[in-house]
Design a protein around this motif. Structure first.
Motif, PDB file in Angstrom:
ATOM      1  N   ALA B  86       2.155  -0.429   6.072  1.00  0.00           N
ATOM      2  CA  ALA B  86       2.360  -0.681   4.638  1.00  0.00           C
ATOM      3  C   ALA B  86       1.768   0.421   3.759  1.00  0.00           C
ATOM      4  CB  ALA B  86       1.771  -2.038   4.244  1.00  0.00           C
ATOM      5  N   LEU B  87       1.206   1.455   4.387  1.00  0.00           N
ATOM      6  CA  LEU B  87       0.642   2.560   3.603  1.00  0.00           C
ATOM      7  C   LEU B  87       1.772   3.521   3.209  1.00  0.00           C
ATOM      8  CD1 LEU B  87      -2.090   3.805   2.587  1.00  0.00           C
ATOM      9  CD2 LEU B  87      -2.090   5.188   4.672  1.00  0.00           C
ATOM     10  N   GLY B  88       1.909   3.749   1.905  1.00  0.00           N
ATOM     11  CA  GLY B  88       2.995   4.610   1.421  1.00  0.00           C
ATOM     12  C   GLY B  88       2.663   6.084   1.577  1.00  0.00           C
ATOM     13  N   PRO B  89       3.676   6.947   1.403  1.00  0.00           N
ATOM     14  CA  PRO B  89       3.453   8.397   1.517  1.00  0.00           C
ATOM     15  C   PRO B  89       2.473   8.914   0.463  1.00  0.00           C
ATOM     16  CG  PRO B  89       5.735   7.899   0.838  1.00  0.00           C
ATOM     17  CD  PRO B  89       5.086   6.601   1.148  1.00  0.00           C
ATOM     18  N   ASP B  90       2.341   8.193  -0.663  1.00  0.00           N
ATOM     19  CA  ASP B  90       1.370   8.586  -1.694  1.00  0.00           C
ATOM     20  C   ASP B  90      -0.025   8.029  -1.386  1.00  0.00           C
ATOM     21  OD1 ASP B  90       1.921   5.919  -2.006  1.00  0.00           O
ATOM     22  OD2 ASP B  90       2.536   6.045  -4.112  1.00  0.00           O
ATOM     23  N   MET B  91      -0.206   7.505  -0.169  1.00  0.00           N
ATOM     24  CA  MET B  91      -1.472   6.916   0.294  1.00  0.00           C
ATOM     25  C   MET B  91      -1.836   5.641  -0.480  1.00  0.00           C
ATOM     26  SD  MET B  91      -2.272   8.664   2.874  1.00  0.00           S
ATOM     27  CE  MET B  91      -3.969   8.768   3.420  1.00  0.00           C
ATOM     28  N   LEU B  92      -0.870   5.047  -1.141  1.00  0.00           N
ATOM     29  CA  LEU B  92      -1.124   3.764  -1.808  1.00  0.00           C
ATOM     30  C   LEU B  92      -0.461   2.644  -1.013  1.00  0.00           C
ATOM     31  CD1 LEU B  92      -0.577   4.702  -5.571  1.00  0.00           C
ATOM     32  CD2 LEU B  92      -2.763   4.421  -4.355  1.00  0.00           C
ATOM     33  N   CYS B  93      -1.009   1.453  -1.183  1.00  0.00           N
ATOM     34  CA  CYS B  93      -0.477   0.294  -0.480  1.00  0.00           C
ATOM     35  C   CYS B  93       0.859  -0.100  -1.085  1.00  0.00           C
ATOM     36  CB  CYS B  93      -1.468  -0.862  -0.589  1.00  0.00           C
ATOM     37  SG  CYS B  93      -0.909  -2.345   0.255  1.00  0.00           S
ATOM     38  N   THR B  94       1.858  -0.291  -0.211  1.00  0.00           N
ATOM     39  CA  THR B  94       3.189  -0.655  -0.724  1.00  0.00           C
ATOM     40  C   THR B  94       3.347  -2.171  -0.894  1.00  0.00           C
ATOM     41  OG1 THR B  94       4.030  -0.654   1.540  1.00  0.00           O
ATOM     42  CG2 THR B  94       4.328   1.379   0.269  1.00  0.00           C
ATOM     43  N   ILE B  95       2.336  -2.911  -0.456  1.00  0.00           N
ATOM     44  CA  ILE B  95       2.429  -4.372  -0.578  1.00  0.00           C
ATOM     45  C   ILE B  95       1.209  -4.919  -1.322  1.00  0.00           C
ATOM     46  CG2 ILE B  95       3.894  -4.734   1.450  1.00  0.00           C
ATOM     47  CD1 ILE B  95       1.247  -5.564   2.958  1.00  0.00           C
ATOM     48  N   HIS B  96       0.754  -4.139  -2.306  1.00  0.00           N
ATOM     49  CA  HIS B  96      -0.502  -4.451  -2.968  1.00  0.00           C
ATOM     50  C   HIS B  96      -0.640  -5.920  -3.384  1.00  0.00           C
ATOM     51  CE1 HIS B  96      -4.221  -3.461  -4.928  1.00  0.00           C
ATOM     52  NE2 HIS B  96      -3.822  -4.087  -6.014  1.00  0.00           N
ATOM     53  N   ASP B  97       0.412  -6.479  -3.968  1.00  0.00           N
ATOM     54  CA  ASP B  97       0.321  -7.848  -4.493  1.00  0.00           C
ATOM     55  C   ASP B  97       0.247  -8.904  -3.401  1.00  0.00           C
ATOM     56  OD1 ASP B  97       0.323  -6.849  -7.025  1.00  0.00           O
ATOM     57  OD2 ASP B  97       2.513  -7.018  -7.267  1.00  0.00           O
ATOM     58  N   GLU B  98       0.768  -8.600  -2.242  1.00  0.00           N
ATOM     59  CA  GLU B  98       0.768  -9.595  -1.163  1.00  0.00           C
ATOM     60  C   GLU B  98       0.003  -9.094   0.057  1.00  0.00           C
ATOM     61  OE1 GLU B  98       4.577  -9.991   0.659  1.00  0.00           O
ATOM     62  OE2 GLU B  98       5.274  -8.058  -0.103  1.00  0.00           O
ATOM     63  N   LYS B  99      -0.927  -8.150  -0.164  1.00  0.00           N
ATOM     64  CA  LYS B  99      -1.631  -7.597   1.000  1.00  0.00           C
ATOM     65  C   LYS B  99      -2.606  -8.615   1.574  1.00  0.00           C
ATOM     66  CE  LYS B  99      -5.160  -4.955  -1.523  1.00  0.00           C
ATOM     67  NZ  LYS B  99      -5.548  -3.571  -1.879  1.00  0.00           N
ATOM     68  N   PRO B 100      -2.950  -8.440   2.868  1.00  0.00           N
ATOM     69  CA  PRO B 100      -3.816  -9.420   3.521  1.00  0.00           C
ATOM     70  C   PRO B 100      -5.179  -9.562   2.827  1.00  0.00           C
ATOM     71  CG  PRO B 100      -2.825  -7.946   5.145  1.00  0.00           C
ATOM     72  CD  PRO B 100      -2.481  -7.395   3.795  1.00  0.00           C
ATOM     73  N   THR B 101      -5.748 -10.746   2.948  1.00  0.00           N
ATOM     74  CA  THR B 101      -7.072 -11.037   2.389  1.00  0.00           C
ATOM     75  C   THR B 101      -8.114 -10.037   2.880  1.00  0.00           C
ATOM     76  OG1 THR B 101      -6.370 -13.269   2.926  1.00  0.00           O
ATOM     77  CG2 THR B 101      -8.492 -13.053   1.854  1.00  0.00           C
ATOM     78  N   ARG B 102      -7.944  -9.614   4.137  1.00  0.00           N
ATOM     79  CA  ARG B 102      -8.884  -8.646   4.723  1.00  0.00           C
ATOM     80  C   ARG B 102      -8.942  -7.368   3.882  1.00  0.00           C
ATOM     81  NH1 ARG B 102     -12.620  -6.285   6.493  1.00  0.00           N
ATOM     82  NH2 ARG B 102     -13.314  -7.893   5.088  1.00  0.00           N
ATOM     83  N   CYS B 103      -7.766  -6.921   3.424  1.00  0.00           N
ATOM     84  CA  CYS B 103      -7.694  -5.681   2.645  1.00  0.00           C
ATOM     85  C   CYS B 103      -8.310  -5.894   1.259  1.00  0.00           C
ATOM     86  CB  CYS B 103      -6.251  -5.229   2.509  1.00  0.00           C
ATOM     87  SG  CYS B 103      -5.391  -5.146   4.083  1.00  0.00           S
ATOM     88  N   LYS B 104      -8.154  -7.106   0.740  1.00  0.00           N
ATOM     89  CA  LYS B 104      -8.699  -7.394  -0.596  1.00  0.00           C
ATOM     90  C   LYS B 104     -10.217  -7.456  -0.574  1.00  0.00           C
ATOM     91  CE  LYS B 104      -4.727 -10.151  -2.076  1.00  0.00           C
ATOM     92  NZ  LYS B 104      -4.299 -11.561  -2.161  1.00  0.00           N
ATOM     93  N   SER B 105     -10.795  -7.976   0.497  1.00  0.00           N
ATOM     94  CA  SER B 105     -12.262  -8.137   0.480  1.00  0.00           C
ATOM     95  C   SER B 105     -12.986  -6.927   1.054  1.00  0.00           C
ATOM     96  CB  SER B 105     -12.697  -9.415   1.192  1.00  0.00           C
ATOM     97  OG  SER B 105     -11.945  -9.636   2.327  1.00  0.00           O
ATOM     98  N   MET B 106     -12.253  -5.931   1.555  1.00  0.00           N
ATOM     99  CA  MET B 106     -12.900  -4.678   1.996  1.00  0.00           C
ATOM    100  C   MET B 106     -13.761  -4.134   0.862  1.00  0.00           C
ATOM    101  SD  MET B 106     -12.603  -3.240   5.001  1.00  0.00           S
ATOM    102  CE  MET B 106     -12.523  -1.463   4.927  1.00  0.00           C
ATOM    103  N   PRO B 107     -14.890  -3.515   1.187  1.00  0.00           N
ATOM    104  CA  PRO B 107     -15.445  -3.309   2.535  1.00  0.00           C
ATOM    105  C   PRO B 107     -16.342  -4.450   3.018  1.00  0.00           C
ATOM    106  CG  PRO B 107     -16.780  -2.112   0.957  1.00  0.00           C
ATOM    107  CD  PRO B 107     -15.738  -2.850   0.165  1.00  0.00           C
ATOM    108  N   PHE B 108     -16.388  -5.530   2.265  1.00  0.00           N
ATOM    109  CA  PHE B 108     -17.160  -6.679   2.745  1.00  0.00           C
ATOM    110  C   PHE B 108     -16.442  -7.308   3.932  1.00  0.00           C
ATOM    111  CE2 PHE B 108     -18.411  -6.709  -1.881  1.00  0.00           C
ATOM    112  CZ  PHE B 108     -19.666  -6.174  -1.655  1.00  0.00           C
TER     113      PHE B 108
END
Lengths: 131, 254
Positions: B86-108
């Motif tokens: 899901a990482l885009g060529p611009d190094m941004l997440c392409t599924i930001h709104d629905e990304k996994p909880t794990r990605c949201k709570s990083m780095p905790f």
């Protein structure tokens, strides 16, 4: 028992699925079994001991097979039960002493299993693979 | 004395590589995106995370091995060198709104006690996290400040604990060698993880949506088989994906 082994050998897993007793029926990972019968070459079934008691039986057996060019052995004490005249597999205890399947951990200095000839630590990773 | 720690994500994308632990909910919801596996991590009683994972009920004690437990976590199983799909060529997440909880709570990391979370704020090598004084304070008095995502992930983990234990007990029953392998790994300074398949998880937990999950998963595995083809250092992953694709195709009825 022999019919179930034969079904594994020829890949007739419908027969395996149909000879499970109710308590283990849903535990059967058919998708994995379908894959394994294609990658395993079964070589021998050795029924080492049978204790029959009315409609219950215990069978101590060993199977030998080859997988990924390795010789492997499975030893199991299986429980069978007769229902409506048919013997059904009702579970078993696999021996943990005998290597059921190999765990691929390659020593860091061993040649890499990918065949590159490099040492494993300079080549493929060291993650364990199982199941 | 307690310190306040600063942190801001700079969206460098460096933490979007390699395997990603997921909540069960996220793993199954993203079966059409990530190659899924169940990863076992052995834990010794003396280890930092042992009391918490035991308390949360997310680990299984290993009979015959006193003081040993295993943590089983659904995981996006990707080699360390490969980017998240899901990482885009611009190094941004392409599924930001629905990304996994794990990605949201990083780095905790919710499998660790809250008071030990400070150490996770230290950027790993190559990461460009902003931990300067100008970044917002995220951790103070041993507590996480903005904690909604962390709390959500921990709730999800607690909620899924019974089903993870159901799977763990199934596999320990049908694979008697697993116990010894876990114990052996636990005795090493850097314990390895043990990988088990989605098919065994779906079987063990009697998942009624196994067919749909397998249908979503099969093309993902096919894509990872292609991406790892001919790469010696990814051979172990390649072989693993091939085996799992076989199983998923069977489950999907393909």
């Amino acid at each position: 028992m022999r019919s179930r082994y034969t079904a594994y050998v020829v890949g007739a897993l419908d027969h395996v699925a149909a000879t499970h007793a109710e308590e283990v029926r849903d535990d059967f990972n058919r998708a994995e079994a379908e894959r394994l019968v294609r990658v395993c070459q079964f070589q021998e079934l050795d029924i080492r001991k049978v204790v029959e008691n009315g409609d219950c039986a215990q069978i101590d057996f060993m199977i030998r097979f080859r997988r990924d060019n390795k010789d492997m052995i499975q030893v199991e004490l299986a429980e069978f039960r007769r229902e409506n005249g048919r013997w059904l597999y009702a579970g078993g205890k696999l021996s943990a002493q005998v290597s059921q399947r190999t765990v691929t951990r390659v020593g860091r200095n061993d040649p890499c299993p990918c065949g590159s000839g490099k040492k494993a630590k300079k080549c493929c990773g060291t993650a364990l693979h199982d199941a | 004395m307690s310190v306040s720690l600063h942190f801001a994500c700079t969206a460098c994308g460096q933490c979007c590589y390699g395997q990603l632990p997921l909540t069960l909910k996220d793993a199954l919801a993203h079966a059409g995106r990530f190659p899924l596996a169940l990863l076992w991590t052995p834990l010794r009683k003396g280890s930092k995370d042992f009391p918490l994972v035991s308390h949360l009920g997310v680990s299984v004690p290993l009979p015959k091995h006193a003081g040993l437990a295993a943590l089983v976590v659904p995981t996006s199983y990707i080699p360390p060198s490969m980017a998240c799909p899901a990482l885009g060529p611009d190094m941004l997440c392409t599924i930001h709104d629905e990304k996994p909880t794990r990605c949201k709570s990083m780095p905790f990391y919710p499998y660790r006690e809250e008071r030990y979370q400070a150490e996770l704020l230290k950027p790993r090598k190559g990461w460009e996290c902003d931990t300067s004084d100008t970044a917002p304070i995220v951790f103070s008095e041993h507590k996480i400040i903005h904690r909604a995502d962390f709390d959500q992930e921990r709730r999800d983990i607690e909620e899924q604990a019974p089903i993870m234990r159901m799977f763990a007990n199934y596999l320990l029953k049908y694979n008697p060698l697993l116990m010894g392998t876990l114990a052996n790994e636990a005795s090493k300074p850097k314990p390895g993880q043990i990988v088990s398949s989605l098919s065994s998880f779906l079987t063990a937990t009697r998942n009624p949506k196994a067919r749909d999950i397998a249908r979503a998963q099969a093309p993902v595995l096919a894509s990872f088989i292609e991406q790892t083809a001919g790469q010696c250092e990814l051979q172990a992953y390649h072989i693993q994906y091939l085996a799992w694709l076989d199983e998923m195709e069977y489950l999907a009825g393909i």
